[in-house]
Motif scaffolding. Structure first.
Motif, PDB file in Angstrom:
ATOM      1  N   LYS A 215       0.811  -1.229   0.000  1.00  0.00           N
ATOM      2  CA  LYS A 215       0.000   0.000   0.000  1.00  0.00           C
ATOM      3  C   LYS A 215       0.841   1.274   0.000  1.00  0.00           C
ATOM      4  O   LYS A 215       0.358   2.334  -0.407  1.00  0.00           O
ATOM      5  CB  LYS A 215      -0.979  -0.011   1.181  1.00  0.00           C
ATOM      6  CG  LYS A 215      -0.350  -0.074   2.553  1.00  0.00           C
ATOM      7  CD  LYS A 215      -1.427  -0.253   3.631  1.00  0.00           C
ATOM      8  CE  LYS A 215      -0.791  -0.598   4.965  1.00  0.00           C
ATOM      9  NZ  LYS A 215      -1.743  -0.979   5.988  1.00  0.00           N
ATOM     10  N   THR A 216       2.111   1.213   0.477  1.00  0.00           N
ATOM     11  CA  THR A 216       2.938   2.430   0.447  1.00  0.00           C
ATOM     12  C   THR A 216       3.977   2.367  -0.676  1.00  0.00           C
ATOM     13  O   THR A 216       4.841   3.230  -0.786  1.00  0.00           O
ATOM     14  CB  THR A 216       3.688   2.622   1.788  1.00  0.00           C
ATOM     15  OG1 THR A 216       4.481   1.454   2.031  1.00  0.00           O
ATOM     16  CG2 THR A 216       2.748   2.864   2.940  1.00  0.00           C
ATOM     17  N   GLY A 217       3.910   1.324  -1.475  1.00  0.00           N
ATOM     18  CA  GLY A 217       4.841   1.210  -2.593  1.00  0.00           C
ATOM     19  C   GLY A 217       6.184   0.626  -2.189  1.00  0.00           C
ATOM     20  O   GLY A 217       7.042   0.365  -3.029  1.00  0.00           O
ATOM     21  N   LYS A 218       6.378   0.435  -0.883  1.00  0.00           N
ATOM     22  CA  LYS A 218       7.646  -0.154  -0.441  1.00  0.00           C
ATOM     23  C   LYS A 218       7.445  -0.876   0.883  1.00  0.00           C
ATOM     24  O   LYS A 218       6.764  -0.378   1.784  1.00  0.00           O
ATOM     25  CB  LYS A 218       8.693   0.950  -0.266  1.00  0.00           C
ATOM     26  CG  LYS A 218      10.107   0.422  -0.107  1.00  0.00           C
ATOM     27  CD  LYS A 218      11.120   1.526  -0.264  1.00  0.00           C
ATOM     28  CE  LYS A 218      12.559   1.023  -0.233  1.00  0.00           C
ATOM     29  NZ  LYS A 218      12.864  -0.066   0.658  1.00  0.00           N
ATOM     30  N   GLY A 219       8.005  -2.051   0.960  1.00  0.00           N
ATOM     31  CA  GLY A 219       8.002  -2.820   2.194  1.00  0.00           C
ATOM     32  C   GLY A 219       9.216  -3.718   2.091  1.00  0.00           C
ATOM     33  O   GLY A 219      10.309  -3.251   1.750  1.00  0.00           O
ATOM     34  N   PHE A 220       9.038  -5.009   2.298  1.00  0.00           N
ATOM     35  CA  PHE A 220      10.160  -5.919   2.045  1.00  0.00           C
ATOM     36  C   PHE A 220      10.553  -5.835   0.568  1.00  0.00           C
ATOM     37  O   PHE A 220      11.699  -5.963   0.209  1.00  0.00           O
ATOM     38  CB  PHE A 220       9.776  -7.349   2.404  1.00  0.00           C
ATOM     39  CG  PHE A 220       9.640  -7.576   3.898  1.00  0.00           C
ATOM     40  CD1 PHE A 220      10.626  -7.139   4.776  1.00  0.00           C
ATOM     41  CD2 PHE A 220       8.530  -8.228   4.427  1.00  0.00           C
ATOM     42  CE1 PHE A 220      10.511  -7.355   6.142  1.00  0.00           C
ATOM     43  CE2 PHE A 220       8.411  -8.446   5.787  1.00  0.00           C
ATOM     44  CZ  PHE A 220       9.405  -8.003   6.646  1.00  0.00           C
ATOM     45  N   TYR A 221       9.550  -5.625  -0.292  1.00  0.00           N
ATOM     46  CA  TYR A 221       9.800  -5.435  -1.724  1.00  0.00           C
ATOM     47  C   TYR A 221       9.381  -4.022  -2.135  1.00  0.00           C
ATOM     48  O   TYR A 221       8.696  -3.320  -1.395  1.00  0.00           O
ATOM     49  CB  TYR A 221       8.963  -6.426  -2.550  1.00  0.00           C
ATOM     50  CG  TYR A 221       9.308  -7.883  -2.351  1.00  0.00           C
ATOM     51  CD1 TYR A 221      10.619  -8.327  -2.458  1.00  0.00           C
ATOM     52  CD2 TYR A 221       8.314  -8.818  -2.081  1.00  0.00           C
ATOM     53  CE1 TYR A 221      10.924  -9.680  -2.297  1.00  0.00           C
ATOM     54  CE2 TYR A 221       8.612 -10.166  -1.916  1.00  0.00           C
ATOM     55  CZ  TYR A 221       9.918 -10.585  -2.017  1.00  0.00           C
ATOM     56  OH  TYR A 221      10.211 -11.910  -1.865  1.00  0.00           O
TER      57      TYR A 221
END
Ligand code: NAI
Length: 683
Positions: A572-578
């Motif tokens: 949802k924020t465009g960035k996480g683990f990937y």
């Protein structure tokens, strides 16, 4: 004048009208739905034989005597008794011969379809010269066999590509998806889609003045030619490979292989169909998928025999969950009032509801009907009249308690009071109620429209009738109710937790996300655990973990806290683990070819199995079957493996116990085997 013909048939009735049209009505005895089994087909065969000898009959119309639809397909319960591929192939061949006989009749033959026309039902219709269907959202046509690890066996893989060309036919067969009448007409599968009142008239018109049967799509059908097939076959294979692993789900690949080898004209095509389905029918994959089908039926049937007829649902909280729960209930025919302290969020939820209804129903007037049932209700006026009240507000104990205290004062005495909480024990919420026995958990999964399972959480105090009513309600909104004991994480999240934690532990040890995810998807999970965490939202995972760690002792990984503190919350924020681009995951490519370390899959799966055994031992669900069903429908445990307990049993409890001991000696006591392994939970 119509004349009812006397006959000794149990499942079929025959009526011949003044124009000598034979109206053959299928109404399977002792069954709510029309499915085809040995005895219904035997009678059908006898009828066809008698028709072959009778030259008085001008035309044959086949229709259903059930309100539940035309024909749902073959009777799957028969599959269980098959002991060998040869036996299965023989049985299939018999069916093929009967449908060939139907196809060979010289008179006009018309399938008059309303409601479900699936699998063997559609194959029967395809053996008729004409197909006319009721234009209604209840009418669904399709060949869903691949979902059971098999493929159509009564000529469907041959007749459909022959009729409409391989591009469209393979789309239907390989996906197993259902079609609405208009889509089926556009594809050329049916000849007419008419309103109910015109069904008989249309059939009569076709019977008395049958249109010339011509090649409807010559260029499409030309793609069945021998020289084109290998090229198209490669295209189909590459498309299916994106969705299914041939090692796990061989059946769609067999369909392509047979079509490439034999096309649609030769008798060999039918033989190849019968041979390959014979083998598939007795494979472990198909046996497990058939079992899963029956598990699904079992959950659907849990509310059977209970009379409860709720009509109005009030949902409080119009966020991610509440908004979608409200939309879903309206889609399923309920009057719904939707409350939130922030009116803007109700507006957003209504917009999403409109999108959902449009996607599902296509027709504007049907979408409008859904929206007319869904009322914005910022002041909670609906509480007084609702039969079911579902709370889906922020996950805070105090807020939920305050809300339920207020609701209890206004709600009808027999209204169900339900919470959608994921982590707060019902026993804590209900302390503020005058009658704590009224509170039940109705725990949906995210995203609501896609996830079939709903946990029915039984608090220590919850009244038995309330639980039963919650089960009936969930069945009425076409979800699968799974009764679970109120304990941290209930069933699904509790079993997922150690598996996800192990994935993060692997990540912290330096194994890359794509490698961890690949291990899981090669096992058959629909999505790897790292991508799953990103999809759920790392903040949601963290919040759930923090809540559950207090009760389960699970350690919250530092890595997760770091991501959340940086605002990197996943998809949802465009960035996480990937990283994500417009919601699409971009997985990093490893610098060198990284192989899956030998114990990655075991570490992930054994933690999941160990927790499953613990849940079974603790009686979180009523049976091993319910546990398997919960994991398959709750988070997509590979259905072809039959569910965690079935899988553990096939692998052998003693073997897995030994592996757990080895892992414990290497990685510590998070792998300590649950007592249930010793007490026969997987025996
Ligand atoms: P959310 O934050 O998206 O929505 C909560 C909504 O409740 C907000 O619109 C807020 O304005 C409203 N609200 C808060 N207090 C209120 C009150 N006193 N009266 C009226 N409205 C109020 O939260 P989400 O994710 O929809 O979660 C809701 C519940 O569902 C939580 O209990 C959560 O644990 C549970 N849940 C969440 C899942 C998820 O994946 N998000 C999955 C399953 C359950």
């Amino acid at each position: 004048m119509d004349q009812v013909m006397m006959s000794n048939y149990e499942h079929w009735s025959l009526k011949i009208d003044a124009d000598n049209i034979l109206w053959l009505t299928f109404d399977r005895k002792d069954s709510k739905v029309n499915s085809l089994n040995e005895s219904t087909l035997r009678e059908f065969d006898q009828i066809l034989n008698s028709l072959g000898q009778n030259n008085r009959t001008k035309a044959l119309v086949i229709r259903s005597g059930k309100t539940t639809g035309f024909i749902v397909g073959a009777d799957i319960s028969q599959f269980k008794s098959l002991t060998s591929a040869e036996e299965a192939t023989q049985l299939i061949r018999k069916g093929q011969e009967i449908f060939n006989k139907l196809e060979r009749l010289e008179m006009p033959t018309i399938a008059l379809i309303d409601g479900f026309c699936l699998g063997g039902g559609l194959e029967l219709a395809l053996a008729c010269k004409y197909r006319i269907a009721e234009n209604s959202p209840k009418t669904r046509l399709g060949l869903p066999e691949v979902k059971l690890g098999i493929h159509p066996g009564w000529g469907g893989t041959v007749r459909l590509p022959k009729l409409i060309g391989p591009l469209q036919a393979m789309d239907v067969i390989l996906s197993g998806r259902n079609l609405l009448p208009k889509a089926a007409k556009k594809m050329g599968i049916i000849h007419e889609a008419v309103p109910r009142r015109l069904l008989e008239k249309a059939a009569r018109d076709y019977a008395l003045t049958p249109p010339r049967q011509k090649e409807s799509f010559p260029w499409r059908q030309a793609l069945n030619y021998k020289l084109i097939r290998p090229v198209l076959g490669r295209l189909f294979t590459s498309q299916v490979s994106k969705k299914a692993n041939p090692k796990h789900y061989p059946s769609p690949f067999k369909v392509i292989e047979n079509w490439v080898a034999h096309g649609v004209e030769t008798p060999q095509a039918m033989d190849a169909e019968a041979d390959s389905i014979g083998k598939l029918l007795v494979s472990d994959t198909s046996r497990n998928l058939v079992r899963v089908f029956f598990l699904q039926e079992e959950l659907k049937g849990l509310g059977k025999g209970l009379s409860y007829k709720p009509q109005h649902v009030h949902v409080i909280g119009a966020g991610v969950m509440g908004g979608d729960i409200a939309a879903w209930c309206a889609l399923r025919g309920f009057k719904v009032t939707l409350q939130d302290q922030a009116p803007k969020l109700i507006g957003n939820a209504l917009k999403r509801a409109n999108e959902l209804a449009t996607k599902q129903l296509k027709e504007n007037y049907l979408v409008q009907e859904v929206m007319d049932r869904l009322f914005p209700d910022p002041n909670g006026l609906g509480i007084k009249t609702a039969d079911v009240i579902i709370e889906a507000i922020t996950e805070k104990l105090q807020a939920k308690q305050d809300l339920f205290q207020a609701i209890e004062k206004q709600a009808k005495p027999d209204a169900i009071l339900a919470t959608n909480t994921s982590t707060i024990p019902l026993e804590e919420i209900c302390t503020v109620l005058k009658d704590p026995t009224r509170l039940v958990g109705i725990h949906f999964f995210n995203p609501v429209p896609k996830m079939p399972l709903v946990e029915i959480v039984k608090g220590e105090k919850t009244n038995k009738t309330v639980i039963e009513q919650a089960i009936v309600f969930v069945g009425k909104i076409s979800k699968l109710p799974l009764p679970v004991k109120s304990s941290p994480g209930f069933l699904v999240n509790r079993i997922l937790l150690p598996y996800m934690l192990e994935a993060v532990a692997l990540l912290e040890e330096g194994v890359s996300g794509p490698v961890i995810d690949k291990a899981a998807t090669e096992f058959g999970m629909p999505m790897g655990p790292i991508e799953l965490a990103d999809t759920v939202g790392l903040d949601i995972c963290l919040a759930a973990l923090e809540k559950l760690s207090a009760t389960t002792g699970a350690k919250v990984p530092e890595k997760l806290k770091e991501y959340v503190s940086r605002g990197e919350l996943g998809r949802k924020t465009g960035k996480g683990f990937y990283q994500y681009n417009k919601g699409k995951v971009i997985k990093p490519k490893p610098a060198t070819k990284e192989t899956i370390p030998s114990d990655v899959t075991d570490r992930l799966i054994l933690r999941l199995l160990n927790e499953s055994v613990a849940c079974l031992r603790e009686g979180i669900v009523d049976s091993a079957d319910h546990l398997d069903a919960g994991c398959i429908f709750g988070f997509g445990f590979p259905p072809f493996r039959g569910g965690p307990i079935t899988y553990a049993r096939t692998q052998g409890g003693a073997n897995l116990l030994k592996q757990l001991e080895e892992l414990e000696s290497r990685y510590g006591n998070r792998f300590a085997a649950d007592r249930g392994w010793q007490t026969g939970e997987v025996a």
